[in-house]
Scaffold this motif. Sequence first.
Motif, PDB file in Angstrom:
ATOM      1  N   HIS A 102       0.864  -1.187   0.000  1.00 53.84           N
ATOM      2  CA  HIS A 102       0.000   0.000   0.000  1.00 53.84           C
ATOM      3  C   HIS A 102       0.894   1.230   0.000  1.00 53.84           C
ATOM      4  CE1 HIS A 102      -3.010   2.737   2.307  1.00 53.84           C
ATOM      5  NE2 HIS A 102      -3.087   2.919   0.999  1.00 53.84           N
ATOM      6  N   ARG A 103       0.570   2.173  -0.859  1.00 55.18           N
ATOM      7  CA  ARG A 103       1.337   3.417  -0.935  1.00 55.18           C
ATOM      8  C   ARG A 103       0.373   4.598  -0.754  1.00 55.18           C
ATOM      9  NH1 ARG A 103       6.400   4.069  -3.142  1.00 55.18           N
ATOM     10  NH2 ARG A 103       6.244   2.072  -4.243  1.00 55.18           N
ATOM     11  N   ASN A 104       0.501   5.309   0.377  1.00 58.50           N
ATOM     12  CA  ASN A 104      -0.293   6.515   0.599  1.00 58.50           C
ATOM     13  C   ASN A 104       0.230   7.641  -0.277  1.00 58.50           C
ATOM     14  OD1 ASN A 104      -1.785   5.332   2.777  1.00 58.50           O
ATOM     15  ND2 ASN A 104      -0.060   5.706   4.137  1.00 58.50           N
ATOM     16  N   THR A 105      -0.649   8.537  -0.695  1.00 59.19           N
ATOM     17  CA  THR A 105      -0.218   9.745  -1.388  1.00 59.19           C
ATOM     18  C   THR A 105      -0.706  11.008  -0.696  1.00 59.19           C
ATOM     19  OG1 THR A 105      -2.150   9.780  -2.850  1.00 59.19           O
ATOM     20  CG2 THR A 105      -0.232   8.550  -3.608  1.00 59.19           C
ATOM     21  N   GLY A 106      -1.378  10.851   0.463  1.00 59.26           N
ATOM     22  CA  GLY A 106      -1.912  12.038   1.129  1.00 59.26           C
ATOM     23  C   GLY A 106      -1.803  12.011   2.631  1.00 59.26           C
ATOM     24  N   ALA A 107      -1.005  11.086   3.215  1.00 57.32           N
ATOM     25  CA  ALA A 107      -0.979  10.996   4.671  1.00 57.32           C
ATOM     26  C   ALA A 107       0.268  10.278   5.164  1.00 57.32           C
ATOM     27  CB  ALA A 107      -2.218  10.257   5.177  1.00 57.32           C
TER      28      ALA A 107
END
Length: 326
Positions: free
Chosen positions: A85-90
């Motif tokens: 999983h790769r977050n882009t906003g947190a």
Amino acid sequence: MSTVQEHLDIFPFDTPPVVLTRREALLLGDPVPSTVQAPEPSPVEAIHYAPRYSEQKGPQRNVYESPYLRIERHSMAHGRQRFYHRNTGADEISYQVDGQRLLMTELGSVDLVPGEFVRLPNGVAHDNYGRQDIHLLLYVSEPAAELLPARRTSAHREQPFPEWQPAVVNEMVSRDLAGPGQYLVLAPADERLLLDQALNDPRRLAVLDPGDEAAGACWIYRSTHVWIGRMRRPASDGRVYQRHLNADEVQYQVSGRRTLVTQRGCLEIEPGDFVRIPQGVAFTSIHHEPCEYLMLASRHEIPQSAQGTRQGSRLDAAALERLRAR
């Protein structure tokens, strides 16, 4: 009529609180008759999930969520989620409640045990391998800074766990706070290449733990909108109240039992309980045994997502004195 102290503080808690003397019965009482009609207050509410692993673990739970913070409770039996999983906003901060968990990332892998925190910077791909595990995930919209030195750090591993074999696995990319409906891309990736990125990237994950020796309030992470910490006390007579003038606070009980006393009612709190204290509401705790809980202060309201387990009820001043005298 007994008097108590009240500490009025303002997020981000960079100035000393204002200390007031209050008559406790009035602090917790009904308003006097007036032409001003305040809205009917909702009682404080506890949300309970078992703090120890069981086979009846259920799915992940979204407990609270705002545009700036989301709090989830997860449990894993023995295995991994089998996608990265790769977050882009947190930034994603986790707290280990029970069992053990291996966190595998582009910045190295690290084993986590109960009481430990770790922060995943925004944009770092990660997977988990849990072993009778319960953990909390705290998604914070702004970069969070560590306020304690690292107990240890992640490291590159040729073989993250004994049965691991290189494979092509999925990688999920999500936006904002990575909640339901916020997934952007799901595509295959070479796991060996992903984990070997740690050989080229000098950054490492820092495992934080305030330790048994730290008593009182200990702040662990700080961001623009959210502070995350831990409270540990041997006992409390509840004669010092606290009131955040511009912040909500969510508490998660780690160990011990206490009576939470607020202007929105009183609750018996046990391990595995979450509770939210709204902005502007005075609160304290009474307990005669050692007690530990996490505290998350948010500059913005943190709406509740999960079903409550029980609600607070009023205790008068005489009942509180009996609690203190036990």
